[in-house]
Scaffold this motif. Structure first.
Motif, PDB file in Angstrom:
ATOM      1  N   LEU A 281      22.248  89.527  87.937  1.00  0.00           N
ATOM      2  CA  LEU A 281      22.766  91.052  88.524  1.00  0.00           C
ATOM      3  C   LEU A 281      22.422  91.530  87.688  1.00  0.00           C
ATOM      4  N   GLY A 282      23.508  91.979  86.633  1.00  0.00           N
ATOM      5  CA  GLY A 282      23.521  93.200  85.225  1.00  0.00           C
ATOM      6  C   GLY A 282      21.982  92.643  84.600  1.00  0.00           C
ATOM      7  N   PRO A 283      21.132  92.190  84.238  1.00  0.00           N
ATOM      8  CA  PRO A 283      19.822  91.991  84.110  1.00  0.00           C
ATOM      9  C   PRO A 283      19.377  93.251  84.413  1.00  0.00           C
ATOM     10  N   SER A 284      19.185  92.455  86.381  1.00  0.00           N
ATOM     11  CA  SER A 284      18.006  93.343  86.982  1.00  0.00           C
ATOM     12  C   SER A 284      18.817  95.115  87.201  1.00  0.00           C
ATOM     13  N   ILE A 285      19.728  95.357  87.157  1.00  0.00           N
ATOM     14  CA  ILE A 285      20.145  96.530  86.700  1.00  0.00           C
ATOM     15  C   ILE A 285      19.777  97.348  85.808  1.00  0.00           C
ATOM     16  N   LEU A 286      20.172  96.886  84.449  1.00  0.00           N
ATOM     17  CA  LEU A 286      19.850  97.304  83.321  1.00  0.00           C
ATOM     18  C   LEU A 286      18.235  96.937  83.572  1.00  0.00           C
ATOM     19  N   GLY A 287      17.126  96.237  84.127  1.00  0.00           N
ATOM     20  CA  GLY A 287      15.992  96.509  84.340  1.00  0.00           C
ATOM     21  C   GLY A 287      15.487  97.365  85.105  1.00  0.00           C
ATOM     22  N   ALA A 288      16.159  98.251  86.289  1.00  0.00           N
ATOM     23  CA  ALA A 288      16.000  99.662  86.460  1.00  0.00           C
ATOM     24  C   ALA A 288      15.835 100.321  85.963  1.00  0.00           C
ATOM     25  N   ALA A 289      16.863 100.406  85.297  1.00  0.00           N
ATOM     26  CA  ALA A 289      17.635 101.284  84.243  1.00  0.00           C
ATOM     27  C   ALA A 289      16.675 101.900  83.082  1.00  0.00           C
ATOM     28  N   PHE A 290      15.933 100.175  82.799  1.00  0.00           N
ATOM     29  CA  PHE A 290      14.897  99.863  81.851  1.00  0.00           C
ATOM     30  C   PHE A 290      13.633 100.847  81.888  1.00  0.00           C
ATOM     31  N   GLY A 291      13.344 100.929  83.316  1.00  0.00           N
ATOM     32  CA  GLY A 291      12.592 102.332  84.204  1.00  0.00           C
ATOM     33  C   GLY A 291      12.105 103.350  83.836  1.00  0.00           C
TER      34      GLY A 291
END
Length: 457
Positions: free
Chosen positions: A339-349
């Motif tokens: 969950l956390g890495p996916s949210i950070l992945g969206a923040a990365f974009g």
């Protein structure tokens, strides 16, 4: 869309031309064009960004043990050139490309290993999280002794049977036969207490120490600080710096979760059984891949994206642990770990949206950049939906759970169909980041005026 909106608002407030450019900045831009002070070169920008990206995609990655059996009577050319080159191309380079194109997947892998290592460390007295990491990454490997090698069985206080042995005589190490890596469930706890390296020995096996990691973090934080100060002083960031800033953000989290993991361990601890002993892997048998039709391929993409591929791996049939092996984790654990890495992945974009209104050399590059930004935000959110559904544990037969299940299933289908779009978006942003260097605004060459923050310099 919320992250996209917030990123766009921040970008408009810091990097847009909504307000008049201060006279000091305008005069500094003119001075830089005339070759005066406060000027940075394009090669300086490229070197700073490439070195930071290298730290985030090569140095920050802590691979599993890539075990390769030793070959006897090797020729020098094969030993010193071909084998290292083959290992580099088929393993290290592949990991580098994953970290370059899908960095949030590396973060999710780190979180899964951190989660599993914490669980293991609590089951063995005196173990630290580094011990948990070590056994997950393939740190213990089964070897069979030669038929004539003397050995003695490990005595256990419990009544549990044990076919592990300890060599008690002389024999050639080259005659030992490597079999497969172990996972935690394959050992009695008493044996692990006896054969496991100490915490100090684990640090010695790793190829980096805390000082090296601190230096990498300091350099990464220094780059982030420069980008923030440029925004405060209304100095534009190049697209390459924006891409590097996104990598730096994820790198901080990757280093945090892998801080206790030994890095670049090449030789596992040898654990012995006699030449006649049969090794049967403990735990539930692995699922079998069936790639007969399109839906099987869709399932495989979803499994690798969410980290469930470990359930289809039988370690006893492999000479080394898989590249992204983290141990078998339940759906609820995978959901929490992803969950956390996916949210950070969206923040990365979303960080890439800093250049949403930048001056691109052509309209095509501007359109491709914006499409890529939207793709790199939307696709990780599909993974967020799936992980959020898994974290709920057992589902009740209510309309709310049915709705969440339907949304998750739709997200899985969209994820399988759009995974290629994410990779294409990453390649596009990297390519545009370099092509945009051919036409930079004059203010991009101005260095940060640190006297604004540190007076009397």
């Amino acid at each position: 869309m919320l992250i996209l909106t917030l990123a766009y608002a921040i970008m408009q407030g810091i990097y847009s031309d909504a307000g008049p450019i201060p006279a000091s900045i305008e005069s500094r831009a003119i001075a830089s064009c005339d070759g005066l002070n406060n000027q940075r070169s394009i090669w300086g920008i490229v070197w700073s960004c490439l070195s930071t990206i290298f730290l985030c995609t090569w140095v920050a990655v802590h691979p599993n043990v890539h075990f390769r059996p030793e070959k006897r009577d090797q020729r020098r050319l094969e030993k010193w050139l071909w084998d290292p080159l083959h290992g580099f191309v088929t393993y290290n380079l592949v990991l580098f490309l994953w970290a370059l194109l899908v960095p949030e997947y590396i973060l999710a892998w780190a979180v899964r290993q951190y989660w599993k290592a914490g669980e293991i460390s609590k089951k063995v007295p005196g173990w630290t999280r580094s011990h948990g990491f070590f056994i997950i990454m393939g740190g213990f490997h089964l070897f069979r002794l030669p038929a004539d090698a003397p050995s003695t069985p490990f005595p256990l206080e419990s009544e549990e049977s044990c076919d592990f042995v300890a060599p008690t005589g002389l024999h050639l190490r080259g005659a030992e036969v490597p079999v497969c890596p172990f996972k935690f469930e394959d050992f009695p706890v008493e044996i692990l207490e006896a054969i496991a390296p100490t915490a100090t020995e684990l640090k010695d096996r790793g190829k980096s120490d805390s000082l090296t990691k601190i230096i990498v973090l300091v350099q990464t934080l220094w780059f982030v600080a420069q980008c923030i100060v440029r925004g405060i002083q209304h100095l534009p960031l190049t697209e390459l710096e924006v891409v590097t800033l996104a990598y730096a953000m994820l790198n901080l989290f990757i280093y945090a979760f892998w801080w206790d993991k030994p890095r670049n361990v090449e030789c596992p601890v040898r654990v012995y059984k006699t030449s006649t002993a049969i090794h049967k892997e403990s735990g539930k048998e692995a699922d079998i891949w069936f790639l007969d039709d399109f839906f099987d391929w869709v399932e495989m993409v979803i499994n690798y994206t969410t980290g469930r591929q470990d359930r289809r791996v039988t370690l006893s049939k492999n000479c080394s642990v898989p590249m992204f092996w983290s141990g078998r984790i339940g759906d609820q654990g995978l959901g929490l770990a992803g969950l956390g890495p996916s949210i950070l992945g969206a923040a990365f974009g979303a960080i890439h949206c800093i250049s949403w209104s930048s001056e691109f050399p052509s309209l095509i590059e501007l359109i491709l950049w914006r499409i890529s930004c939207i793709s790199m935000i939307a696709i990780p959110f599909q993974v967020v939906t799936v992980c959020a559904w898994w974290t709920g544990g057992e589902k009740d037969e209510t309309w709310y759970d049915s709705l969440l299940a339907s949304i998750a299933i739709i997200s899985m289908g969209l994820l399988a169909l759009s995974a290629w779009l994410y990779v294409a978006a990453r390649i596009a942003t990297l390519a545009i980041a370099f092509t945009a260097l051919r036409s930079l605004p004059p203010a991009a060459f101005i260095t940060v005026d640190w006297t604004t923050f540190i007076p009397h310099i």
